[in-house]
Every structure is written in structure tokens, then in C-alpha cells.
Scaffold this motif. Structure first.
Motif, PDB file in Angstrom:
ATOM      1  N   LYS A 232       0.669  -1.271   0.378  1.00  0.00           N
ATOM      2  CA  LYS A 232      -0.024   0.538  -0.024  1.00  0.00           C
ATOM      3  C   LYS A 232       0.937   1.285   0.124  1.00  0.00           C
ATOM      4  CE  LYS A 232      -4.162   1.893   1.600  1.00  0.00           C
ATOM      5  NZ  LYS A 232      -5.001   1.334   3.202  1.00  0.00           N
ATOM      6  N   THR A 233       2.087   1.387   0.684  1.00  0.00           N
ATOM      7  CA  THR A 233       2.921   2.766   0.650  1.00  0.00           C
ATOM      8  C   THR A 233       3.864   2.269  -0.524  1.00  0.00           C
ATOM      9  OG1 THR A 233       4.244   1.416   1.678  1.00  0.00           O
ATOM     10  CG2 THR A 233       2.879   2.434   2.996  1.00  0.00           C
ATOM     11  N   THR A 234       4.039   1.683  -1.093  1.00  0.00           N
ATOM     12  CA  THR A 234       4.055   1.910  -2.897  1.00  0.00           C
ATOM     13  C   THR A 234       3.063   2.742  -3.979  1.00  0.00           C
ATOM     14  OG1 THR A 234       5.041   0.422  -2.148  1.00  0.00           O
ATOM     15  CG2 THR A 234       5.629   0.436  -4.492  1.00  0.00           C
TER      16      THR A 234
ATOM     17  N   ILE B 183     -14.849  -8.730   0.758  1.00  0.00           N
ATOM     18  CA  ILE B 183     -14.651  -7.331  -0.007  1.00  0.00           C
ATOM     19  C   ILE B 183     -14.424  -6.709   0.232  1.00  0.00           C
ATOM     20  CG2 ILE B 183     -16.152  -6.967  -2.067  1.00  0.00           C
ATOM     21  CD1 ILE B 183     -17.656  -9.522  -2.260  1.00  0.00           C
ATOM     22  N   GLN B 184     -15.468  -5.618   1.098  1.00  0.00           N
ATOM     23  CA  GLN B 184     -15.003  -3.827   1.178  1.00  0.00           C
ATOM     24  C   GLN B 184     -13.470  -3.959   1.500  1.00  0.00           C
ATOM     25  OE1 GLN B 184     -17.905  -2.361   0.868  1.00  0.00           O
ATOM     26  NE2 GLN B 184     -15.875  -0.837   0.386  1.00  0.00           N
ATOM     27  N   ARG B 185     -13.110  -4.787   2.317  1.00  0.00           N
ATOM     28  CA  ARG B 185     -11.486  -4.687   2.826  1.00  0.00           C
ATOM     29  C   ARG B 185     -10.476  -4.750   2.030  1.00  0.00           C
ATOM     30  NH1 ARG B 185     -13.626  -7.379   7.293  1.00  0.00           N
ATOM     31  NH2 ARG B 185     -12.813  -9.769   6.502  1.00  0.00           N
ATOM     32  N   TYR B 186     -10.813  -6.373   0.989  1.00  0.00           N
ATOM     33  CA  TYR B 186     -10.234  -5.719  -0.581  1.00  0.00           C
ATOM     34  C   TYR B 186     -10.180  -4.730  -1.219  1.00  0.00           C
ATOM     35  CZ  TYR B 186      -8.604  -7.923  -5.059  1.00  0.00           C
ATOM     36  OH  TYR B 186      -7.405  -8.450  -5.407  1.00  0.00           O
ATOM     37  N   MET B 187     -11.350  -3.986  -1.208  1.00  0.00           N
ATOM     38  CA  MET B 187     -11.385  -2.929  -2.469  1.00  0.00           C
ATOM     39  C   MET B 187     -10.744  -1.937  -1.644  1.00  0.00           C
ATOM     40  SD  MET B 187     -12.896  -3.939  -4.880  1.00  0.00           S
ATOM     41  CE  MET B 187     -13.222  -2.341  -5.886  1.00  0.00           C
ATOM     42  N   ASN B 188     -10.377  -2.165  -0.111  1.00  0.00           N
ATOM     43  CA  ASN B 188     -10.258  -0.495   0.419  1.00  0.00           C
ATOM     44  C   ASN B 188      -8.422  -0.322   0.185  1.00  0.00           C
ATOM     45  OD1 ASN B 188     -12.771   0.727   1.119  1.00  0.00           O
ATOM     46  ND2 ASN B 188     -12.738  -0.759   3.395  1.00  0.00           N
ATOM     47  N   LYS B 189      -7.623  -2.136   0.133  1.00  0.00           N
ATOM     48  CA  LYS B 189      -6.497  -1.482  -0.160  1.00  0.00           C
ATOM     49  C   LYS B 189      -6.420  -0.464  -1.107  1.00  0.00           C
ATOM     50  CE  LYS B 189      -5.653  -6.963   0.802  1.00  0.00           C
ATOM     51  NZ  LYS B 189      -5.013  -7.773   0.406  1.00  0.00           N
TER      52      LYS B 189
ATOM     53  N   ASN C 219     -17.014   3.506 -12.183  1.00  0.00           N
ATOM     54  CA  ASN C 219     -17.577   2.329 -11.776  1.00  0.00           C
ATOM     55  C   ASN C 219     -17.441   1.545  -9.893  1.00  0.00           C
ATOM     56  OD1 ASN C 219     -19.667   1.085 -13.141  1.00  0.00           O
ATOM     57  ND2 ASN C 219     -17.550   0.246 -14.647  1.00  0.00           N
ATOM     58  N   LEU C 220     -16.387   2.391  -9.726  1.00  0.00           N
ATOM     59  CA  LEU C 220     -15.659   1.804  -8.241  1.00  0.00           C
ATOM     60  C   LEU C 220     -16.224   2.897  -7.240  1.00  0.00           C
ATOM     61  CD1 LEU C 220     -11.925   0.723  -8.862  1.00  0.00           C
ATOM     62  CD2 LEU C 220     -13.821  -0.533  -8.903  1.00  0.00           C
TER      63      LEU C 220
ATOM     64  N   GLY D  83     -20.858   2.720  -3.670  1.00  0.00           N
ATOM     65  CA  GLY D  83     -20.089   2.463  -1.958  1.00  0.00           C
ATOM     66  C   GLY D  83     -20.882   1.332  -1.927  1.00  0.00           C
ATOM     67  N   ASP D  84     -21.499   0.518  -2.650  1.00  0.00           N
ATOM     68  CA  ASP D  84     -22.012  -0.609  -2.398  1.00  0.00           C
ATOM     69  C   ASP D  84     -21.633  -2.019  -3.524  1.00  0.00           C
ATOM     70  OD1 ASP D  84     -22.980   0.660  -4.946  1.00  0.00           O
ATOM     71  OD2 ASP D  84     -25.682   0.087  -4.210  1.00  0.00           O
ATOM     72  N   TRP D  85     -20.471  -1.746  -3.495  1.00  0.00           N
ATOM     73  CA  TRP D  85     -19.681  -2.306  -4.574  1.00  0.00           C
ATOM     74  C   TRP D  85     -20.259  -4.259  -3.488  1.00  0.00           C
ATOM     75  CZ3 TRP D  85     -17.049  -2.539  -8.842  1.00  0.00           C
ATOM     76  CH2 TRP D  85     -16.321  -3.957  -8.778  1.00  0.00           C
ATOM     77  N   ALA D  86     -20.102  -4.034  -2.376  1.00  0.00           N
ATOM     78  CA  ALA D  86     -19.547  -5.201  -1.478  1.00  0.00           C
ATOM     79  C   ALA D  86     -21.192  -5.940  -1.862  1.00  0.00           C
ATOM     80  CB  ALA D  86     -19.704  -5.598  -0.199  1.00  0.00           C
ATOM     81  N   GLU D  87     -22.170  -5.041  -2.003  1.00  0.00           N
ATOM     82  CA  GLU D  87     -23.552  -5.233  -1.886  1.00  0.00           C
ATOM     83  C   GLU D  87     -24.657  -5.941  -2.764  1.00  0.00           C
ATOM     84  OE1 GLU D  87     -22.311  -3.085   0.060  1.00  0.00           O
ATOM     85  OE2 GLU D  87     -21.872  -4.049   1.571  1.00  0.00           O
TER      86      GLU D  87
END
Length: 515
Positions: A313-315, A371-377, A504-505, A508-512
Motif C-alpha cells: 500500500k505504501t508503494t 470484499i470491502q477490505r479487499y477493495m479498501n486496499k 464504477n468503483l 459505495g455499495d460494491w460489496a452488496e
């Protein structure tokens, strides 16, 4: 006796002429001044061995070497050749009458063979600017340096050939390169073509828009949907490099030592695809001996980040400033260097950790939280800098087997070039702006202001998708590019609708939701 030879030190893309002064008096010491690094100092041993192998004597005298300017740090082994020639001339073993006419660079092997060096092209440009008659380089670097006109460039295989040339014992012809022929000959020789891509018309359209306006793009879809396949074909639809862009790009690759053997000019836009384990320094540049990073090697081309969430993430966060400024400044205790990095950023990622969220042919085993944690990367500020966000679904087998061959890259490239020509004419009086992606906020209001219906459409999208001000500007830039592809002087609601569909991204309802 005091003798001077001339070479060059490369720091970033800037080159400084270095004067090597060698003085011989009675004694047995070897004194070195001028801030040379370990590789420069080790050159003494390589030079002594090369002299002995070629039947010359390393002087038994008190040798003082100075590399001016003395406050500039010199790094690398390219100083071996000029230093060896200076020592031989100071000891009267060879003539010195032609030394002031030529700049010399080259690393010496123990038998006197010349090894290639980094930065031959910017060194040649500096030699011409300093009014030297010619430049002597290793044979492996001669085509790279010879693209500089009004400069005699000689490629030599070993130290003995250099000595023979400087002593008028042997005649050599300078290497002559037809720069324009070299440049235009391979511009359109692409190994990959969009004709190989069946289906995925919406994604190909998004890539066409991205290429037409120089926009950053991210593709989200399950494994096997064709993300990497299409990304690798993106350079085939980009406008060809101009000669000026080619020279600038070639200089960066020359400094990094990334030019292929016998290569003169980079005539196609670079495509760089670093692995997700890459470090920050390798990505942006720097290091103990400063080198361009992947973002600079992608200058005037494409930087492709496959499996974006797998990057540190820092990269990823260090990309934010270069994506905006199109240059990177690397500041360390001992140096500050600036590299250009105007590139298209293209990324791909799976929609979830298992990769099959929304795929009708596979069951996703991820929870909404995973899914939400994955997208939050991928941070919001980084996503805001990506103009086009497009979802991909796998092409069904029947469509793959029955679909006709896709539209060839050449046809898409023609439309892209026409759109770029419109933009070049629009921004001809604006310095540093060549495509819609580079527009400032003031220029957005000047050239991409929608009509009343378009403003109302944007207001609705901003409220429903909770878009940031930066995303608002990105939509207008993309809409301006879509209008240019249609040769429309104004941005209409139709253009805005397509541009909004590429965010698309931001929902905010990506995971639902389903894809």
C-alpha cells in the motif's frame, strides 16, 4: 607533465563535462582527487592491467589525478578510458595533440577491451553542446550515441584502437545514423493486436477513450476475463511517438542501461509492467547510485500494474504525486534528482479475494466484509486519480467460438490519432499540455463545460455516487475526450453519460451489489 582529457558525469538526465587532469612527477605515489566513488578508484587497477596487456607501462612516478569539477560526485566505470589515455599521454607514451578535440567514455576490461556504459546518448548531446569535434565510445554504445547529428561519433572495440586513432596511426570512420529512418522504420511493428480480442466491446471502447485522451484506467474483473491481454495491446492504439518524445524516452532508458544491444532510438511507446513485489525505490527511482524507476522508464508510454491490491500500500501511495505532476523529484542527503514521468497508468484487479465476485460461472466464497477490505486496499485518493474505471465479465464460450475477429488496432489508432490532433490544435498555445488528461481546472471550465442538461446530469451523479471534486473534474476530462472522438465541439449529455459510466468503483455499495 600535465595532461587533460575530457569525459562526462551523468546525474539523472543532466550531464556535466568532467576534465581529467593528470600530473606526473618523480615519486611512487598515486593521488586521486575529485569525489570519485569506489568504481572510479578501482579503475586504477583495471587501467594498469590493460596497459600491461597491450605492452604499455604504467608509470613508475608520483601520479596526481584530479577530476574537475571537484565538488561533483563521479560514479561508475565510464571514466576508465579517458583516465588511461591521460596517464599514457602524461608519460609521453602517446601523443596528446588530439585530446582536446574529443570526449572519451568507456569501461576497460583487464585486456583493454571497452565495455558499454550507461548514458551514452545524453553524453553525446552534451558533447555536441560543448562544441567537441567528436565522441569516442565503446562499440556497443555507438548506435545509441550516433543519433546525435553534427557530432562525429566513433565506436571503438579496445584501448589500442583508441590510441591508434588519437595518434593518427589508424583511420576510423565515424558512425552515421539516419535518425529519421531509424525512428520511422519500426513505429508500427507491433507483436500484439486488438484483432485478437473477441468480444469485450465495452472494455475496448474504454481503452480507446483512455488512449485518445491520455487517461489513466483500471479494469476490474475475474481471472481469465482478458484484463492483461487487453492492457498489453494498449500501446498498439496509442498515437506514435514524436521524434522529440522518442529522444527524451531514449535518454531515460540510456541512463538506466535498459537500451537493447545495438539499439539507437526507442520508436514505440514503452510498456512497463512491474511485479507487485516491487519496492518504492524501484518504482519511483533513486538508490545509492541514483537510477530512474519504473515510472520514468514508462515516460510517454504505459505503466501497467497487474493485480493492483497485491502491491504494497505504501508503494502505491507514492504514485499519487507523480500521477498529478508528471515528474518525480528524488531528494537524498547527497543528491537531488528530477526525472520526467508522464505516463498512462493502467491497472487491473480482481473484484474480490477469491476473484469470482459477480461471475455467473463460478461461486464467490467471499463475505461482504472481505470484499470491502479487499477493495479498501486501494485508497480513495489514488482511485480519484484514475479517470476510467471499467468492469469486465468473462466472454462466454459460445461468444468466443462464434464471434468474428475483433477490430484491428490500426483502425482504432486512426480514430485515436484524429482525436489527439483535435486536442493538439486546442492546446497549441498552452505549454506542457498535449491531451485532455493534462488539462488544468481552469482549462476544464474553458473547454469542457457542459450545457444546462449536462450540469443537471452531473449534479445527480455527484449526489448519488458521492463523488469528490477531483472525480468531478475527471468526468469532465473524459467527456471532453469522448466528444473529441465524435468530433463534437461541445460536451453533450450523451458524452457525460458515458463518462459517468466509467466511475464504477466510486459506488459505495460494491460489496452488496452484483456486477
Amino acid at each position: 607533465m600535465l595532461v587533460k582529457t575530457f569525459c562526462a558525469a551523468v546525474n539523472g538526465l543532466s550531464v556535466t563535462t568532467v576534465t581529467i587532469e593528470v600530473s606526473l612527477v618523480k615519486g611512487i605515489m598515486y593521488h586521486f582527487t575529485g569525489l570519485g566513488d569506489e568504481a572510479v578508484r578501482e579503475g586504477r587497477d583495471r587501467i594498469a592491467a590493460a596497459m600491461q596487456y597491450n605492452n604499455y607501462k604504467f608509470p613508475r612516478a608520483d601520479i596526481t589525478v584530479n577530476m574537475a569539477p571537484a565538488d561533483l560526485r563521479k560514479e561508475g566505470s565510464s571514466f576508465d578510458l579517458p583516465l588511461a589515455i591521460a596517464i599514457l599521454a602524461a608519460d609521453s607514451q602517446i601523443s596528446e595533440h588530439k585530446l582536446s578535440d574529443y570526449m572519451l567514455v568507456g569501461e576497460l576490461s583487464l585486456d583493454g577491451t571497452l565495455q558499454p556504459v550507461k548514458g551514452a546518448l545524453p553524453i553525446a548531446i552534451k558533447a555536441r553542446a560543448e562544441k567537441f569535434k567528436g565522441l569516442i565510445v565503446p562499440t556497443a554504445n555507438v548506435r545509441e550515441a550516433a543519433v546525435v547529428n553534427n557530432l562525429e561519433v566513433y565506436g571503438m572495440n579496445n584501448m589500442q584502437e583508441v590510441i591508434n586513432f588519437l595518434s593518427d596511426k589508424e583511420q576510423f570512420a565515424p558512425t552515421v545514423i539516419d535518425t529519421r529512418k531509424e525512428f520511422y522504420e519500426h513505429q508500427y511493428n507491433f507483436d500484439l493486436d486488438f484483432a485478437d480480442v473477441r468480444g469485450q466491446e465495452n472494455v475496448k471502447r474504454a481503452m480507446e477513450v483512455a488512449a485518445a485522451g491520455g487517461h489513466n484506467l483500471i479494469m476490474v474483473g475475474p481471472p481469465g476475463s482478458g484484463k492483461s491481454m487487453m492492457a498489453k495491446r494498449l500501446p498498439s492504439i496509442l498515437p506514435p511517438l514524436s521524434l522529440g518524445e522518442s529522444l527524451e524516452t531514449t535518454q531515460i532508458h540510456s541512463v538506466a542501461g535498459k537500451l537493447g544491444k545495438g539499439m539507437s532510438l526507442i520508436s514505440q511507446r514503452p510498456f512497463r509492467a512491474p511485479h507487485h513485489t516491487i519496492s518504492e525505490v524501484a518504482l519511483v527511482g533513486g538508490g545509492a547510485t541514483p537510477q530512474p524507476g519504473e515510472i520514468s522508464l514508462a515516460h510517454h508510454g504505459v505503466l501497467f500494474a497487474d493485480e493492483l491490491p497485491e502491491f504494497n500500500k505504501t508503494t502505491l501511495e507514492v504514485l499519487r504525486q507523480p500521477l498529478e505532476d508528471r515528474k518525480i523529484t528524488i531528494s537524498r542527503a547527497k543528491y537531488t534528482i528530477e526525472y520526467p514521468c508522464s505516463f498512462m497508468f493502467v491497472a487491473s484487479m480482481n473484484p474480490c479475494p477469491c476473484g469470482y465476485y459477480g461471475d455467473v460461472t463460478h461461486n464467490c466464497v467471499c463475505t461482504p466484509g472481505q470484499i470491502q477490505r479487499y477493495m479498501n486496499k486501494i485508497s480513495g485518493p489514488l482511485l480519484d486519480r484514475i479517470d476510467i474505471q471499467v468492469e469486465i465479465t468473462p466472454v462466454p464460450f459460445n461468444d468466443i467460438s462464434q464471434a468474428a475477429q475483433g477490430e484491428p488496432s490500426a483502425d482504432i489508432r486512426e480514430r485515436v490519432i484524429r482525436a489527439r490532433q483535435i486536442q493538439e490544435e486546442r492546446y497549441k498555445d498552452v505549454k506542457g499540455v498535449y491531451c485532455n488528461a493534462q488539462m488544468s481546472e481552469r482549462m476544464i471550465h474553458q473547454f469542457a463545460e457542459p450545457d444546462a442538461a449536462g450540469i443537471e446530469l452531473l449534479r445527480t451523479a455527484m449526489e448519488r455516487l458521492s463523488l469528490s471534486a477531483r472525480a468531478y473534474n475527471r468526468i469532465l476530462k473524459v467527456a471532453r475526450t469522448i466528444a473529441d472522438l465524435d468530433a463534437s465541439p461541445t460536451v453533450t449529455s450523451l458524452h457525460l453519460s458515458e463518462a459517468i459510466s466509467y466511475r464504477n468503483l466510486d459506488r459505495g455499495d460494491w460489496a452488496e451489489r452484483g456486477m
